[in-house]
Design an enzyme around this catalytic site. Structure first.
Site, PDB file in Angstrom:
ATOM      1  CG  ASP A  19     -62.267  46.229  -1.861  1.00 37.58           C
ATOM      2  OD1 ASP A  19     -62.771  46.711  -0.828  1.00 37.58           O
ATOM      3  OD2 ASP A  19     -61.284  46.731  -2.431  1.00 37.58           O
ATOM      4  CG  ASN A  21     -58.383  49.322  -2.981  1.00 36.38           C
ATOM      5  OD1 ASN A  21     -59.435  48.667  -3.074  1.00 36.38           O
ATOM      6  ND2 ASN A  21     -58.210  50.480  -3.565  1.00 36.38           N
ATOM      7  CG  ASP A  23     -62.094  50.803  -2.855  1.00 37.75           C
ATOM      8  OD1 ASP A  23     -61.687  51.414  -3.854  1.00 37.75           O
ATOM      9  OD2 ASP A  23     -62.478  49.605  -2.885  1.00 37.75           O
ATOM     10  CG  ASP A  27     -59.512  46.071  -6.297  1.00 39.26           C
ATOM     11  OD1 ASP A  27     -59.851  46.605  -5.226  1.00 39.26           O
ATOM     12  OD2 ASP A  27     -58.902  44.978  -6.350  1.00 39.26           O
ATOM     13  CG  ASP A  96     -68.022  44.034 -22.048  1.00 42.25           C
ATOM     14  OD1 ASP A  96     -68.673  43.473 -21.145  1.00 42.25           O
ATOM     15  OD2 ASP A  96     -68.533  44.394 -23.137  1.00 42.25           O
ATOM     16  CG  ASP A 198     -72.357  46.655 -24.404  1.00 43.29           C
ATOM     17  OD1 ASP A 198     -72.835  45.858 -23.591  1.00 43.29           O
ATOM     18  OD2 ASP A 198     -72.774  47.814 -24.564  1.00 43.29           O
ATOM     19  CD  GLU A 254     -75.501  42.616 -24.691  1.00 40.42           C
ATOM     20  OE1 GLU A 254     -75.090  43.664 -25.193  1.00 40.42           O
ATOM     21  OE2 GLU A 254     -76.220  42.586 -23.692  1.00 40.42           O
ATOM     22  CG  HIS A 331     -73.534  42.353 -16.531  1.00 41.59           C
ATOM     23  ND1 HIS A 331     -73.328  41.536 -17.628  1.00 41.59           N
ATOM     24  CD2 HIS A 331     -73.653  43.591 -17.026  1.00 41.59           C
ATOM     25  CE1 HIS A 331     -73.287  42.258 -18.727  1.00 41.59           C
ATOM     26  NE2 HIS A 331     -73.495  43.514 -18.392  1.00 41.59           N
ATOM     27  CG  ASP A 332     -77.043  43.212 -18.944  1.00 44.71           C
ATOM     28  OD1 ASP A 332     -76.579  43.071 -20.084  1.00 44.71           O
ATOM     29  OD2 ASP A 332     -76.736  44.166 -18.182  1.00 44.71           O
TER      30      ASP A 332
HETATM   31  O1  TEU Z   1     -76.836  45.183 -22.438  1.00 47.24           O
HETATM   32  C1  TEU Z   1     -77.786  45.440 -23.428  1.00 47.24           C
HETATM   33  C2  TEU Z   1     -79.177  45.165 -22.908  1.00 47.24           C
HETATM   34  O2  TEU Z   1     -80.072  44.862 -23.622  1.00 47.24           O
HETATM   35  C3  TEU Z   1     -79.375  45.255 -21.422  1.00 47.24           C
HETATM   36  O3  TEU Z   1     -78.903  46.531 -21.101  1.00 47.24           O
HETATM   37  C4  TEU Z   1     -80.799  45.216 -20.906  1.00 47.24           C
HETATM   38  O4  TEU Z   1     -80.714  45.414 -19.521  1.00 47.24           O
HETATM   39  C5  TEU Z   1     -81.464  43.897 -21.010  1.00 47.24           C
HETATM   40  O5  TEU Z   1     -80.595  42.913 -21.172  1.00 47.24           O
HETATM   41  C6  TEU Z   1     -82.655  44.031 -21.927  1.00 47.24           C
HETATM   42  O6  TEU Z   1     -83.739  44.168 -21.019  1.00 47.24           O
HETATM   43  C7  TEU Z   1     -75.524  45.692 -22.645  1.00 47.24           C
HETATM   44  C8  TEU Z   1     -74.748  45.494 -21.346  1.00 47.24           C
HETATM   45  O7  TEU Z   1     -74.663  44.091 -21.064  1.00 47.24           O
HETATM   46  C9  TEU Z   1     -75.495  46.225 -20.262  1.00 47.24           C
HETATM   47  O8  TEU Z   1     -74.925  45.975 -18.974  1.00 47.24           O
HETATM   48  C10 TEU Z   1     -75.454  47.704 -20.587  1.00 47.24           C
HETATM   49  O9  TEU Z   1     -76.258  48.393 -19.641  1.00 47.24           O
HETATM   50  C11 TEU Z   1     -75.998  47.989 -21.997  1.00 47.24           C
HETATM   51  O10 TEU Z   1     -75.544  47.077 -22.983  1.00 47.24           O
HETATM   52  C12 TEU Z   1     -75.552  49.364 -22.467  1.00 47.24           C
HETATM   53  O11 TEU Z   1     -74.160  49.334 -22.643  1.00 47.24           O
HETATM   54 CA    CA Z   2     -61.178  48.166  -4.257  1.00 47.14          CA
END
Ligand code: TEU
Ligand code: CA
Length: 555
Positions: A19, A21, A23, A27, A96, A198, A254, A331-332
């Site tokens: 971050d 700035n 908040d 960013d 993405d 995605d 993905e 991140h998932d």
């Molecule tokens: O992820 C697809 C997806 O399958 C995941 O959302 C799910 O959480 C897991 O992996 C299956 O249990 C993509 C993106 O990476 C995710 O962050 C988004 O939430 C999703 O698509 C919808 O755009």
């Molecule tokens: Ca920020």
């Protein structure tokens, strides 16, 4: 084209990276301020999770304007600045591409509601029912029905296979496809090297959207009806021809729950579709049929499962000439430290063993922000949860399976994606140097011990182990083009394989367990130690410490 096979990738989830700035929200300028750090690490390409305008219902994966940057993250100038600063450092960017759905606040969707005769009505899936029943029995990825009431018409619904405000785009409509290709060209013109796409393999839904196993009670996840539909190949060939090849750009799928044969078809050269795909086999390890909130497997798995998954994908690339990206975290999913390793007793050892595993496989290695310094998961109390998937999935679990809320939330806190979305830990100052303002999500209190600064000050840190692995991949082309061959397939704890090309062979011996063990190699290799957790001579019977990971140059 960017040499994606010879590259090491780094995924940035911008909201939690840096971050600038104050908040409390990461960013673009924050990312720019940390490019020298990434250069020191030695990565070659950043996968930048979405930075487009969004309502943050799914933190950027619900896009309301592809051509505007989320004001929380900055503006188009900042993005252009980031691209320029990356290129100055020899770092490429994959943005993405979220093309399976838009936010219901996107102008196309709003137009589709305002005027049922507008051309945008057919950008989405609207279905009418005569008795107020749902158009079909499909279960959403995030729990609950995929059908949301159409506010512009009675007994009419629209399709949303993720969150209710993520309306699925109708890829059958050539105008949708042309709009997506325009968006891609807009960013490729700015000098990015490609896209991570995605859920791109879910863009072809079964014709007519029929119920899935209608004989069964309740909502059903329509796997074969929305995953790897036949027309995905057709659409990707068109995308490749009309956009990617024009800019000599890379496409990375993905690979959401992707099958092996489709993954190979998406990425083999003769297909002329994409260059790379992820798969979900490792990420879904221990989860039930219905994903991470399906606890019926009790999140149990074995190292033999990891070995079987490895073997399946490594051998597939050899046989079908497809190509994958290899990742341990993203991140998932909750972070792999503590999920696949004993983070309490062997924090660094486990991190290094899995890193060496990931960096010595066939396929391009991906690092998720923070894994290079050993960041871990965090038990987040329900009231602090941010992720819609978690919040709605535990509600669905309670409503559909009548599991008590307390247990649902316990499971939820164990698997929630928020685990991987806590702020990047830069140093031991307040808010971990991520910001000077309370961050948007809980910070892992272990930032005082686990942070970039401490890693950079310790020659034996996880960071420098990753840095050396990245350098190894560049110094030893056999790690890029060498063929994978596995040995001791039945060993329950150790994965043992070689990577060989015409003039070089490396042998990897990795104890993926928290137990000491020994292995008598099937073959009497002769070789010299190259790199790993500790220099020990190569013998036919090796005694291995927990998470001992070794690479040998062999004859
Ligand atoms: O992820 C697809 C997806 O399958 C995941 O959302 C799910 O959480 C897991 O992996 C299956 O249990 C993509 C993106 O990476 C995710 O962050 C988004 O939430 C999703 O698509 C919808 O755009
Ligand atoms: Ca920020």
């Amino acid at each position: 084209m960017f040499d994606y096979k010879n590259a090491c990738f780094y995924q940035i989830w911008p909201r939690s990276f840096m971050d600038s700035n104050n908040d409390g929200i990461g960013d673009l300028q924050g990312i720019i301020s940390k490019l020298d750090y990434l250069k020191t690490l030695g990565i070659n390409c950043i996968w930048l999770s979405p930075v487009y305008d969004t309502n943050n219902d799914d933190y950027g994966y619900d896009i309301k304007d592809y051509y505007t940057i989320n004001p929380e993250y900055g503006n188009m100038q900042d993005l252009e600045n980031l691209i320029e600063q990356c290129n100055l450092r020899g770092i490429q960017i994959f943005m993405d591409l979220v093309a399976n759905h838009t936010s219901t606040d996107h102008k196309w969707f709003k137009e589709a509601l305002r005027d049922p005769n507008s051309k945008y009505r057919d950008f989405y899936f609207f279905k009418e029912t005569n008795d107020n029943s749902l158009p079909n029995n499909w279960l959403s990825f995030f729990g609950g029905s995929v059908w949301q009431k159409d506010p512009s018409k009675n007994n009419s619904y629209f399709l949303a296979t993720f969150a209710p405000t993520q309306a699925d785009l109708n890829w059958d409509n050539v105008n949708v496809r042309l709009e997506i290709y325009k968006i891609m060209a807009f960013y490729l013109e700015k000098g990015i090297a490609g896209f991570r796409m995605d859920v791109i393999n879910t863009i072809d839904k079964k014709q007519g959207l029929p119920s899935y196993h209608p004989e069964l009670k309740g909502l059903q996840f329509p796997k074969e009806y929305i995953i790897d539909g036949a027309k995905v190949h057709e659409y990707l060939k068109e995308m490749r021809k009309l956009v990617l090849d024009k800019y000599d750009a890379c496409g990375l799928a993905e690979g959401c729950l992707v099958s092996l044969d489709n993954a190979m078809k998406y990425t083999s050269e003769q297909s002329k579709e994409l260059q790379m795909t992820f798969h979900f086999d490792l990420a879904m390890l221990g989860y039930g049929e219905l994903g991470k909130y399906d606890c019926r497997k009790l999140y149990q798995y074995s190292i033999m499962d990891i070995k079987k998954i490895t073997r399946k994908w490594q051998n597939a690339m050899i046989e079908y000439n497809g190509y994958i990206g290899n990742y341990l975290s993203n991140h998932d999913h909750k972070r792999h430290l503590g999920r696949f390793t004993d983070v309490k007793k062997y924090h660094a050892e486990g991190a290094k063993a899995f890193a060496l595993y990931n960096f010595t496989l066939m396929g391009s290695p991906f690092i998720y922000q923070g894994e290079e310094i050993g960041m871990t998961n965090l038990k987040i109390p329900y009231k602090e949860w941010k992720d819609y998937e978690a919040i709605n999935s535990v509600k669905t679990m309670h409503d559909m399976l009548h599991i008590p809320n307390t247990l649902c939330r316990l499971i939820g806190s164990f698997v929630t994606r928020d685990n991987a979305r806590t702020p990047m830990q830069w140093n031991n100052s307040q808010y971990a140097g991520f910001s000077q303002h309370q961050p948007w999500i809980m910070l892992n209190p272990n930032y005082e011990r686990i942070n970039v600064k401490n890693n950079l000050e310790d020659q034996n840190s996880i960071f420098y182990f990753y840095q050396k692995l990245i350098k190894l991949r560049h110094d030893f082309p056999v790690l890029v083009n060498g063929i994978f061959k596995e040995y001791n397939l039945q060993h329950p704890k150790v994965i043992c394989f070689t990577r060989s090309n015409d003039n070089q062979s490396l042998l990897m011996i990795i104890n993926l367990s928290k137990h000491k063990t020994s292995i008598t190699l099937e073959y009497n290799f002769i070789g010299t130690y190259l790199f790993g957790s500790e220099e020990i001579p190569l013998q036919q019977t090796m005694k291995l410490k927990p998470y001992q990971a070794l690479i040998y140059k062999i004859k």
